[in-house]
Design an enzyme around this catalytic site. Sequence first.
Site, PDB file in Angstrom:
ATOM      1  N   GLU A  45      27.720 -46.327 -59.450  1.00 37.02           N
ATOM      2  CA  GLU A  45      27.468 -46.891 -60.787  1.00 37.02           C
ATOM      3  C   GLU A  45      26.802 -45.826 -61.663  1.00 37.02           C
ATOM      4  OE1 GLU A  45      28.159 -48.637 -63.120  1.00 37.02           O
ATOM      5  OE2 GLU A  45      27.362 -50.663 -62.942  1.00 37.02           O
ATOM      6  N   ASP A  46      27.005 -45.928 -62.975  1.00 44.64           N
ATOM      7  CA  ASP A  46      26.371 -44.976 -63.882  1.00 44.64           C
ATOM      8  C   ASP A  46      24.895 -45.285 -64.084  1.00 44.64           C
ATOM      9  OD1 ASP A  46      26.920 -47.318 -65.292  1.00 44.64           O
ATOM     10  OD2 ASP A  46      27.807 -46.321 -67.037  1.00 44.64           O
ATOM     11  N   ASP A  70      20.523 -51.301 -65.223  1.00 46.20           N
ATOM     12  CA  ASP A  70      19.643 -51.645 -66.334  1.00 46.20           C
ATOM     13  C   ASP A  70      18.953 -52.971 -65.983  1.00 46.20           C
ATOM     14  OD1 ASP A  70      18.588 -51.634 -68.932  1.00 46.20           O
ATOM     15  OD2 ASP A  70      20.372 -52.449 -69.843  1.00 46.20           O
ATOM     16  N   PHE A  83      18.358 -45.905 -74.880  1.00 46.32           N
ATOM     17  CA  PHE A  83      19.811 -46.013 -74.762  1.00 46.32           C
ATOM     18  C   PHE A  83      20.383 -44.611 -74.640  1.00 46.32           C
ATOM     19  CE2 PHE A  83      24.197 -46.710 -75.671  1.00 46.32           C
ATOM     20  CZ  PHE A  83      24.437 -47.928 -75.048  1.00 46.32           C
ATOM     21  N   ARG A 126      31.479 -40.554 -73.824  1.00 42.42           N
ATOM     22  CA  ARG A 126      31.493 -40.452 -72.356  1.00 42.42           C
ATOM     23  C   ARG A 126      31.710 -39.014 -71.893  1.00 42.42           C
ATOM     24  NH1 ARG A 126      31.849 -45.718 -70.295  1.00 42.42           N
ATOM     25  NH2 ARG A 126      33.138 -47.180 -71.462  1.00 42.42           N
TER      26      ARG A 126
END
Length: 185
Positions: A106-107, A110, A159, A172
Site C-alpha cells: 500500500e502507498d 491514513d 497531504f 503520481r
Amino acid sequence: MNTPIFPQSAPIGTVLIDRSAISSRISAMAQEIDAAYASTDAPLILLSVLKGSILFLADLARSLTIPVELEFIAVRSYEGTQSTGSVELVKDVSMPLRGRDVLMVEDIVDTGTTIAFLHEHIRRHAPRSVRLASLLNKESRREKSVTVDYIGFDIPDRFVIGYGLDYDGIYRNLPDIRVLDGEES
Ligand code: IMP
C-alpha cells in the site's frame, strides 16, 4: 514540431522525502521481508493496492531476492457524510490465494479504513498469511486498528503527493514525496 521546453513548470509543493531516502528505505524494507519469508515453500504474493502503490511495488519487487508473484486489487474510498469512510471493491484478485503467503503493498495508511476492509476481504480468500507493507504511515489519523507489518516512513498529518500518491489523479509520477502546496507546516 518545435522542441519542447522542459521542465514546463517547477514541481508543486516542498519535498518531504526525497528519492534517495525512498530508495534506501525500500532496500532496508526488502532485506527485512526477504528474511521473514526466506524459508517459505511457495513464492510470496505481492498484492498491490491500485493505483497509489505501483511505484512502491515496482521498486520493492526489484529489491527483493525471494521469489514473488505480482497481483493487483483496486478499491474506491468514499467519505460519507459521517466521519467513517466506506470502501468499495473495484477489482478483485484474479488468482487463487488459498494457502498462499500474501503481502499487501500500500502507498499510505491514513485512517486505516481501506486496509481494514481489504484485510477482511483477503481473509475470505483463505490465504496462509496476510501481512501489510506500507510506504507511508499517518498514525495520528488512525480510526481503525490495523497492523502495518512493514512501514517505510511515519509522516505527520499532511497531504502528500508523488511517488504514486495523487491529488485528483495527478502528480503520481513525481519522483519525490512532496507536501501539497498550502499544506506545509
Ligand atoms: P485510509 O483508508 O484513510 O487509510 O486511506 C487510504 C487511502 O487514502 C490511500 O490509499 C490513499 O489513496 C489516500 N490517501 C490518504 N492520505 C493521502 C495523502 O496524503 N495523499 C494522497 N493520498 C492519500
